[in-house]
Each structure stands twice: as C-alpha cells, then as structure tokens.
Write an enzyme that holds these catalytic residues in place. Structure first.
Site, PDB file in Angstrom:
ATOM      1  N   CYS A 147       0.821  -1.146   0.027  1.00 41.99           N
ATOM      2  CA  CYS A 147      -0.069  -0.087   0.178  1.00 41.99           C
ATOM      3  C   CYS A 147       0.815   1.305   0.058  1.00 41.99           C
ATOM      4  O   CYS A 147       0.311   2.405  -0.410  1.00 41.99           O
ATOM      5  CB  CYS A 147      -0.996  -0.144   1.045  1.00 41.99           C
ATOM      6  SG  CYS A 147      -2.067  -1.399   1.292  1.00 41.99           S
ATOM      7  N   HIS A 194      -3.169   7.434   2.611  1.00 41.72           N
ATOM      8  CA  HIS A 194      -4.020   6.107   2.069  1.00 41.72           C
ATOM      9  C   HIS A 194      -5.260   6.011   2.524  1.00 41.72           C
ATOM     10  O   HIS A 194      -5.320   6.150   3.769  1.00 41.72           O
ATOM     11  CB  HIS A 194      -2.674   5.053   2.670  1.00 41.72           C
ATOM     12  CG  HIS A 194      -3.160   3.743   2.403  1.00 41.72           C
ATOM     13  ND1 HIS A 194      -3.501   3.085   1.021  1.00 41.72           N
ATOM     14  CD2 HIS A 194      -3.013   2.395   3.019  1.00 41.72           C
ATOM     15  CE1 HIS A 194      -3.896   2.102   1.221  1.00 41.72           C
ATOM     16  NE2 HIS A 194      -3.683   1.465   2.197  1.00 41.72           N
ATOM     17  N   ASN A 249     -10.278  -0.115  -0.267  1.00 40.76           N
ATOM     18  CA  ASN A 249      -8.406  -0.054  -0.122  1.00 40.76           C
ATOM     19  C   ASN A 249      -8.245  -0.495  -1.442  1.00 40.76           C
ATOM     20  O   ASN A 249      -8.292  -1.727  -1.666  1.00 40.76           O
ATOM     21  CB  ASN A 249      -8.031  -0.927   1.222  1.00 40.76           C
ATOM     22  CG  ASN A 249      -6.456  -0.676   1.101  1.00 40.76           C
ATOM     23  OD1 ASN A 249      -5.761  -0.270   0.131  1.00 40.76           O
ATOM     24  ND2 ASN A 249      -6.081  -1.161   2.336  1.00 40.76           N
TER      25      ASN A 249
HETATM   26  N1  ACO Z   1     -18.572  -8.409   8.735  1.00 41.56           N
HETATM   27  C1  ACO Z   1     -19.465  -8.565   9.934  1.00 41.56           C
HETATM   28  N2  ACO Z   1     -18.417  -8.912  10.968  1.00 41.56           N
HETATM   29  C2  ACO Z   1     -17.174  -9.103  10.886  1.00 41.56           C
HETATM   30  C3  ACO Z   1     -16.435  -8.681   9.673  1.00 41.56           C
HETATM   31  C4  ACO Z   1     -17.351  -8.421   8.515  1.00 41.56           C
HETATM   32  N3  ACO Z   1     -16.830  -8.224   7.202  1.00 41.56           N
HETATM   33  N4  ACO Z   1     -15.204  -8.761   9.834  1.00 41.56           N
HETATM   34  C5  ACO Z   1     -15.060  -9.253  11.108  1.00 41.56           C
HETATM   35  N5  ACO Z   1     -16.288  -9.448  11.565  1.00 41.56           N
HETATM   36  C6  ACO Z   1     -16.321  -9.683  12.928  1.00 41.56           C
HETATM   37  C7  ACO Z   1     -15.482 -10.441  13.796  1.00 41.56           C
HETATM   38  O1  ACO Z   1     -15.279 -11.708  13.629  1.00 41.56           O
HETATM   39  C8  ACO Z   1     -15.686 -10.010  15.212  1.00 41.56           C
HETATM   40  O2  ACO Z   1     -16.483 -10.874  15.718  1.00 41.56           O
HETATM   41  P1  ACO Z   1     -16.280 -11.361  17.141  1.00 41.56           P
HETATM   42  O3  ACO Z   1     -16.195 -10.235  18.111  1.00 41.56           O
HETATM   43  O4  ACO Z   1     -17.522 -12.172  17.332  1.00 41.56           O
HETATM   44  O5  ACO Z   1     -15.123 -12.068  17.337  1.00 41.56           O
HETATM   45  C9  ACO Z   1     -15.827  -8.385  15.083  1.00 41.56           C
HETATM   46  O6  ACO Z   1     -16.211  -8.353  14.047  1.00 41.56           O
HETATM   47  C10 ACO Z   1     -14.879  -7.523  15.326  1.00 41.56           C
HETATM   48  O7  ACO Z   1     -13.828  -7.807  14.740  1.00 41.56           O
HETATM   49  P2  ACO Z   1     -12.613  -6.895  15.007  1.00 41.56           P
HETATM   50  O8  ACO Z   1     -11.453  -7.568  13.730  1.00 41.56           O
HETATM   51  O9  ACO Z   1     -12.002  -6.683  16.205  1.00 41.56           O
HETATM   52  O10 ACO Z   1     -12.905  -5.636  14.230  1.00 41.56           O
HETATM   53  P3  ACO Z   1     -12.214  -4.240  13.979  1.00 41.56           P
HETATM   54  O11 ACO Z   1     -13.090  -3.085  14.638  1.00 41.56           O
HETATM   55  O12 ACO Z   1     -10.635  -4.389  14.432  1.00 41.56           O
HETATM   56  O13 ACO Z   1     -12.212  -3.915  12.640  1.00 41.56           O
HETATM   57  C11 ACO Z   1     -10.934  -4.054  10.581  1.00 41.56           C
HETATM   58  C12 ACO Z   1     -11.590  -4.804  11.705  1.00 41.56           C
HETATM   59  C13 ACO Z   1     -11.822  -3.013   9.916  1.00 41.56           C
HETATM   60  C14 ACO Z   1     -10.137  -4.882   9.681  1.00 41.56           C
HETATM   61  C15 ACO Z   1      -9.950  -3.077  11.384  1.00 41.56           C
HETATM   62  O14 ACO Z   1      -9.148  -3.995  12.200  1.00 41.56           O
HETATM   63  C16 ACO Z   1      -8.788  -2.548  10.456  1.00 41.56           C
HETATM   64  O15 ACO Z   1      -9.386  -1.645   9.897  1.00 41.56           O
HETATM   65  N6  ACO Z   1      -7.628  -2.705  10.548  1.00 41.56           N
HETATM   66  C17 ACO Z   1      -6.606  -2.154   9.640  1.00 41.56           C
HETATM   67  C18 ACO Z   1      -6.604  -2.911   8.584  1.00 41.56           C
HETATM   68  C19 ACO Z   1      -6.339  -2.079   7.356  1.00 41.56           C
HETATM   69  O16 ACO Z   1      -6.340  -0.943   7.243  1.00 41.56           O
HETATM   70  N7  ACO Z   1      -5.332  -2.757   6.545  1.00 41.56           N
HETATM   71  C20 ACO Z   1      -4.798  -2.208   5.359  1.00 41.56           C
HETATM   72  C21 ACO Z   1      -3.723  -1.470   5.852  1.00 41.56           C
HETATM   73  S1  ACO Z   1      -2.172  -1.876   4.715  1.00 41.56           S
HETATM   74  C22 ACO Z   1      -2.951  -1.996   3.390  1.00 41.56           C
HETATM   75  O17 ACO Z   1      -3.520  -1.395   2.895  1.00 41.56           O
HETATM   76  C23 ACO Z   1      -2.651  -3.299   2.741  1.00 41.56           C
END
Ligand code: ACO
Length: 323
Positions: free
Chosen positions: A113, A250, A280
């Site tokens: 990214c 980004h 993304n």
């Molecule tokens: N739909 C519904 N529920 C979901 C989904 C989905 N698509 N995905 C995960 N969940 C659930 C999980 O299973 C979890 O359930 P549980 O509590 O029963 O276990 C719950 O939602 C919360 O999951 P978390 O992973 O804690 O959610 P979080 O608030 O951290 O959000 C996310 C997840 C959006 C991936 C976040 O962590 C994030 O944005 N991280 C950074 C990722 C990123 O930006 N990556 C790219 C940067 S680098 C690049 O671009 C290559």
C-alpha cells in the site's frame, strides 16, 4: 535546484461497481458493519479483460492528456503494484508497450500500500539525479484477484483501480515555496511481515496465494507509524500541520485516517477521503484520492500537499509536495 513537479494526473476504475449490500450474499456481513468499522460503502471489481496493466494504461493515458504530453515525452515508467499481470516481466514494461513506447525504461515497485509513495520518491531521485526529465508514476492494483472471498475479515475491505501522475523536472530555489516534491521519508520494518501478507508466491508455494491480515494488529500500529514519519517530514521541511493545505492519506480505513488527522491536529476539512467510494485499492489509493481532489477543484496549483501511506511489510512513508 531541480524539483520534480506534478504536470498531470489521471485515474481509472473497473466498470463493475460492488456495493456493501452486494457482499451480504457472499459472506456473513452487513453494510452497517462495513461502514461503521471502515467507512467503505462501495468498491470497483475488475472484470474479464480488466487487469493491473489495462487499468494502469488507462490511468497513464488520462495523466498524459491532463499534462498535455504524449508517451514520446516520457523517459521512465514506474508502476507501484503488488498484483502484476505476470510474475515477470513487470507491469511497467507491459504498459510501456501498450503506450507504444520503445524508448526509455520501465520497472515495477513493490511496497504494497506504500507503493505509490515509494514510487514518487524514486521518480524524484531519478529526476533530481538527471537520469530522467519526465517520469510516469502509476499505482495500479487488482486486489480482488488475491482476496479469499470466503474470508469476511478481508474481502470486504479491498477494491481495484489505478491512478497515475506525470512528474517533470522544474526549477526550484531550495525553498518550501518551490513547486514539486519537497521532502520524502520512507520506512520499513520486516519484523511485521506476518501481520499482512499473501500466503503464496513463485519461490515458496508456486501459487499466487491469498491476502492474509491480522486487522487489529495492523490498526494498532498504523496511526503511530504514519504520524511519526509525517512529523519527520514536518521537521525536515521546517513546517507545522497548520501549513498543510491538503492531507491525502492512504485510503484503507476512515477510522485510521481520522485518528491520524486528529493526532496531527489536521482539521477534517483539509483531509481528502475517498475510501468510501473505492475501498482500499493499495498502491492505487493515494493517486485515486489525489485525482478526485484535483478533479473537483479542491487541490490547486501552489497548494502544499501531504501524501502518506502504510502497508504490508510493514512499509510506510510520507511525501510533502507543492502542487
Ligand atoms: N462483517 C461482519 N463482522 C465481521 C466482519 C465483517 N466483514 N469482519 C469481522 N467481523 C467480526 C469479527 O469476527 C469480530 O467478531 P467477534 O467479536 O464475534 O469475534 C468482530 O467483527 C470485530 O472484529 P475486529 O477484527 O475486532 O474488528 P475491528 O473493529 O478491528 O475492525 C478491521 C476490523 C476493519 C479490519 C480493522 O481492524 C482495520 O481496519 N484494521 C486495519 C486494516 C487495514 O487498514 N489494513 C490495510 C492497511 S495496509 C494495506 O492497505 C495493505
């Protein structure tokens, strides 16, 4: 001194638009969850015949038109991508051929990214070193092709697209009032490799593999890493956040962008956010956001623009430039 000035910008998106609600039939998710956790509302997904090279070519042609230039004017093409059409040759030489160029040179840059920020930095060095006068820098990705469409924790986050800029050598006085790239700061730390990676490759599994991510871990590191590198850019340029006209981060997650802007004390009116529109798109995200803000008249000649990215590796970096 020589400065690398942006002369033109262009973007390209696949034809197929996929809204959050459309994903509800593929994995157990909801529009509400995706919007609340990420700010993403829709993404474009490449169809048959649409590839990293074809999208990159379209964005490149748009950037050349915008600059009033032709492929004959370009000395170097750098394509930032992690989803090339082939393992080799580089998508950059494919695009070179598509543009009808048999002169100059072309290569790909792989920093996930952060690729576009790395590629702008590299192009700037080629220009300031006198090896190229005009460089086409393209960020192009088809992440839909490396997503595990059964994994709801990743497949809802990414999209496909391309953006491109033409950088041209210009005259500067060595001041922050110069047009062009003013500072570039890059970082990487491979000890984070397992937090965001693709579980395949030619030398390991002989397969392409799928994207794997520990989302919470990435989130935890993202804000601190990017604010550190941005603060380094501010200190090198002798400016503060108040001097920035536009922050173009980004486009991975609106929560990460908001938290970064808050930590830097950058007001939300100066932050360009397009993640809602295309998800993304990895190395294409910064040029897509830039193209939107230039196209709608927000970014104007003379504005001080801060680009930032963070991605797999981890890699991260910031480029400060005057439009
Ligand atoms: N739909 C519904 N529920 C979901 C989904 C989905 N698509 N995905 C995960 N969940 C659930 C999980 O299973 C979890 O359930 P549980 O509590 O029963 O276990 C719950 O939602 C919360 O999951 P978390 O992973 O804690 O959610 P979080 O608030 O951290 O959000 C996310 C997840 C959006 C991936 C976040 O962590 C994030 O944005 N991280 C950074 C990722 C990123 O930006 N990556 C790219 C940067 S680098 C690049 O671009 C290559």
């Amino acid at each position: 001194m020589i400065r690398s000035v942006i002369k033109g910008i262009g973007a390209a998106k696949p034809e197929r638009l996929v809204k959050n609600a459309d994903l509800e039939g593929i994995v157990e998710t909801s529009d509400e969850w995706i919007v609340q956790r990420t700010g993403i509302r829709q993404r474009y997904i490449a169809g048959e015949g649409e590839t990293t090279a074809s999208l990159g070519e379209a964005a490149a042609r748009a950037a050349l038109d915008n600059a009033g230039l032709t492929p004959d004017d370009i000395d170097l093409i750098i394509v930032a991508t992690s989803t090339p059409d082939n393992t080799f040759p580089a998508s950059a030489v494919d695009i070179q051929a598509r543009l009808g160029m048999t002169h100059g040179f072309a290569f790909d840059m792989q920093a996930v990214c952060s690729g576009f920020v790395y590629a702008i930095t590299t192009a700037d060095l080629y220009i300031r070193g006198g090896m190229a006068k005009r460089v086409l820098v393209i960020g192009s990705e088809t992440f839909s092709r490396i997503l595990d469409w059964k994994d709801r924790t990743t497949c809802v986050l990414f999209g496909d697209g391309a953006g491109a800029v033409v950088l041209e050598a210009g005259e500067g006085r060595g001041l922050t009032s110069d047009r062009g790239v003013l500072t570039a700061n890059l970082r990487s730390d491979g000890s984070h490799k397992q937090k965001l990676y693709v579980d395949g490759g030619p030398s390991s599994t002989q397969t392409v593999g799928y994207l794997r991510m520990e989302g919470r871990e990435v989130f935890k590191h993202a804000v601190g890493m990017v604010t550190d590198v941005i603060e380094a850019a501010f200190s090198e340029a002798g400016i503060t956040a108040a001097d920035i006209d536009w922050f173009v981060p980004h486009q991975a997650n609106k929560r990460i962008i908001d938290a970064t802007a808050k930590k830097l004390e950058l007001p939300s009116e100066k932050v360009v956010i397009t993640v809602d529109q295309h998800g993304n798109t990895s190395a294409a995200s910064v040029p897509l956001a830039l193209a939107t803000a230039v196209g709608d008249g927000r970014i104007k000649q003379g504005d001080l623009v801060l680009l930032e990215a963070m991605g797999g590796g981890f890699t991260w970096g910031a480029v400060l430039l005057r439009w």
